[in-house]
Scaffold this motif. Structure first.
Motif, PDB file in Angstrom:
ATOM      1  N   GLY A  39       2.715  14.784  49.613  1.00  0.00           N
ATOM      2  CA  GLY A  39       2.531  16.056  50.298  1.00  0.00           C
ATOM      3  C   GLY A  39       3.385  16.220  51.542  1.00  0.00           C
ATOM      4  N   SER A  40       4.139  15.198  51.898  1.00  0.00           N
ATOM      5  CA  SER A  40       4.999  15.257  53.087  1.00  0.00           C
ATOM      6  C   SER A  40       6.480  15.312  52.734  1.00  0.00           C
ATOM      7  N   ILE A  53       6.749  21.329  47.739  1.00  0.00           N
ATOM      8  CA  ILE A  53       6.078  20.113  48.207  1.00  0.00           C
ATOM      9  C   ILE A  53       5.239  19.537  47.076  1.00  0.00           C
ATOM     10  N   ALA A  94       9.385  17.619  50.601  1.00  0.00           N
ATOM     11  CA  ALA A  94       9.761  18.804  49.836  1.00  0.00           C
ATOM     12  C   ALA A  94      11.071  18.524  49.122  1.00  0.00           C
TER      13      ALA A  94
END
Length: 136
Positions: free
Chosen positions: A47-48, A55, A50
């Motif tokens: 989730g961190s 993402i 992209a």
């Protein structure tokens, strides 16, 4: 003095991490023959990261930065890159898209690197080591 920074997903086990950094260190040692190889792991949750503006949409593609002295021998760079990619693939198997690992090699002349309070170009031992490295 070679520095290797690895940007990759979290989740690699301790044994796989140890084997991976040993193999990467060996690959860099073989190419450069310069002491003090350091490997820095920067791991991120999906989730961190992209990729293409999304993402967590796909497995993270590892990124490797080599901050190293100049190396003229393209065959040595090619072999080192292949070994590093193979070590990343083994270490992050199932966690990352290792088929698309990018290895970026930033090569620095000795006058662009400081160590111990002085430029490496002022260190006769460093100058001789680089002369031998690039004139095999």
């Amino acid at each position: 003095m070679p520095q290797i920074l690895i940007e990759a997903p979290q989740g690699i086990g301790d044994e796989a991490k140890l084997q991976m950094v040993r193999e990467i260190t060996a690959a860099v040692d073989e190419a450069f023959r310069v002491p003090d190889v350091r490997v820095w792991l920067r791991e991120y949750p999906p989730g961190s990261v992209a990729q293409d503006g999304r993402i967590g949409a796909e497995p993270i593609r590892p990124l490797v930065f080599l901050e190293v002295p100049e190396l003229d021998d393209i065959d040595a760079r090619r072999a080192m890159s292949n070994r590093i990619s193979a070590a990343i693939a083994a270490g992050y198997e199932g966690l990352a898209n290792t088929a698309e690992t990018l290895v970026l090699m930033n090569h620095y002349p000795l006058e662009y690197a400081g160590f111990g309070g002085r430029l490496l170009s002022d260190d006769p031992d460093a100058v001789e080591a680089m002369r031998q490295l690039n004139h095999r």
